[in-house]
Design a protein around this motif. Structure first.
Motif, short mmCIF file in Angstrom:
data_model
loop_
_atom_site.label_atom_id
_atom_site.label_comp_id
_atom_site.label_asym_id
_atom_site.label_seq_id
_atom_site.Cartn_x
_atom_site.Cartn_y
_atom_site.Cartn_z
N ASN A 77 0.83 -1.21 0.00
CA ASN A 77 0.00 0.00 0.00
C ASN A 77 0.86 1.26 0.00
N PHE A 78 1.96 1.23 0.74
CA PHE A 78 2.90 2.35 0.72
C PHE A 78 3.44 2.55 -0.70
N ALA A 79 3.88 1.46 -1.33
CA ALA A 79 4.44 1.55 -2.69
C ALA A 79 3.40 2.08 -3.68
N ILE A 80 2.17 1.61 -3.57
CA ILE A 80 1.10 2.08 -4.45
C ILE A 80 0.93 3.60 -4.30
N ALA A 81 0.89 4.07 -3.06
CA ALA A 81 0.73 5.51 -2.81
C ALA A 81 1.87 6.31 -3.43
N ARG A 82 3.09 5.88 -3.18
CA ARG A 82 4.25 6.63 -3.69
C ARG A 82 4.35 6.55 -5.21
N LEU A 83 4.09 5.39 -5.78
CA LEU A 83 4.12 5.27 -7.24
C LEU A 83 3.05 6.15 -7.87
N ASP A 84 1.94 6.32 -7.15
CA ASP A 84 0.82 7.13 -7.63
C ASP A 84 1.00 8.62 -7.35
N GLY A 85 2.13 8.97 -6.73
CA GLY A 85 2.40 10.38 -6.47
C GLY A 85 1.77 10.93 -5.23
N ARG A 86 1.38 10.06 -4.30
CA ARG A 86 0.73 10.51 -3.06
C ARG A 86 1.72 10.52 -1.90
N THR A 87 1.58 11.50 -1.05
CA THR A 87 2.41 11.57 0.15
C THR A 87 1.57 11.44 1.42
N ASP A 88 0.29 11.11 1.27
CA ASP A 88 -0.62 11.03 2.42
C ASP A 88 -0.52 9.70 3.15
N PHE A 89 0.42 8.87 2.76
CA PHE A 89 0.54 7.54 3.34
C PHE A 89 2.00 7.30 3.68
N GLY A 90 2.27 7.05 4.96
CA GLY A 90 3.63 6.76 5.38
C GLY A 90 3.66 5.62 6.37
N ILE A 91 4.82 5.05 6.53
CA ILE A 91 4.99 3.96 7.49
C ILE A 91 6.25 4.24 8.30
N GLU A 92 6.08 4.25 9.61
CA GLU A 92 7.23 4.34 10.51
C GLU A 92 7.60 2.90 10.89
N MET A 93 8.88 2.61 10.80
CA MET A 93 9.36 1.26 11.07
C MET A 93 8.98 0.80 12.47
N ASN A 94 8.64 -0.48 12.58
CA ASN A 94 8.32 -1.15 13.84
C ASN A 94 7.16 -0.52 14.60
N THR A 95 6.17 -0.10 13.84
CA THR A 95 4.94 0.45 14.42
C THR A 95 3.76 -0.42 13.96
#
Length: 151
Positions: A57-75
């Motif tokens: 889902n993170f990759a989809i967002a970034r490939l699609d040009g979106r910055t509204d989705f992020g993941i902090e490691m080990n959360t």
């Protein structure tokens, strides 16, 4: 076109027979549902699938040009709680990300693959598309090992 090449290999890793052995679906379909939530060490198969889905889902967002989705490691975003989800639900969520990844790649041009998004990231969209395949392969190996240990 490079985007078609990436999509072809994404499909091979997911639903076909990659050169290294079992693809993602073949591996998962072999594992009985009762093994999906059995813990060995600190992870379960459902944990690993939830993690794969989160990063897809993170990759989809970034490939699609979106910055509204992020993941902090080990959360919780990195390792969502999938203990209440059935094998069928997790496989459907994984399938949904496959469809979305392929649709997103289809919208990109080869030039788009060279862009860094957001620009401060040290990797391009093409790197991200390859990286998500590598991530799937890595965790499929873990899943296969975990399934073997649980048998």
């Amino acid at each position: 076109m490079l985007t078609n090449y990436l999509a072809k290999h994404l499909n091979t890793v997911y639903a076909s027979q990659p050169w290294y052995g079992s693809g993602v679906l073949e591996s998962l379909n072999k594992i009985p549902e009762e093994k999906w939530h059995q813990q060995h060490g600190h992870r379960t198969i459902s944990d690993l699938i939830g993690h794969v889905i989160a990063w897809r889902n993170f990759a989809i967002a970034r490939l699609d040009g979106r910055t509204d989705f992020g993941i902090e490691m080990n959360t919780e975003e990195d390792w969502p709680d999938c203990s209440g989800l059935s094998k069928a639900i997790l496989l459907q969520q994984l399938a949904d990300t496959q469809v979305a990844l392929l649709a997103t790649l289809e919208r990109l041009t080869d030039a788009d693959l060279d862009t860094h998004f957001p620009s401060q990231y040290g990797y391009s969209r093409g790197d991200l598309a390859l990286g998500i395949m590598q991530h799937d392969i890595y965790h499929t190996g873990q899943i296969n090992l975990l399934a073997k240990l649980l048998s």
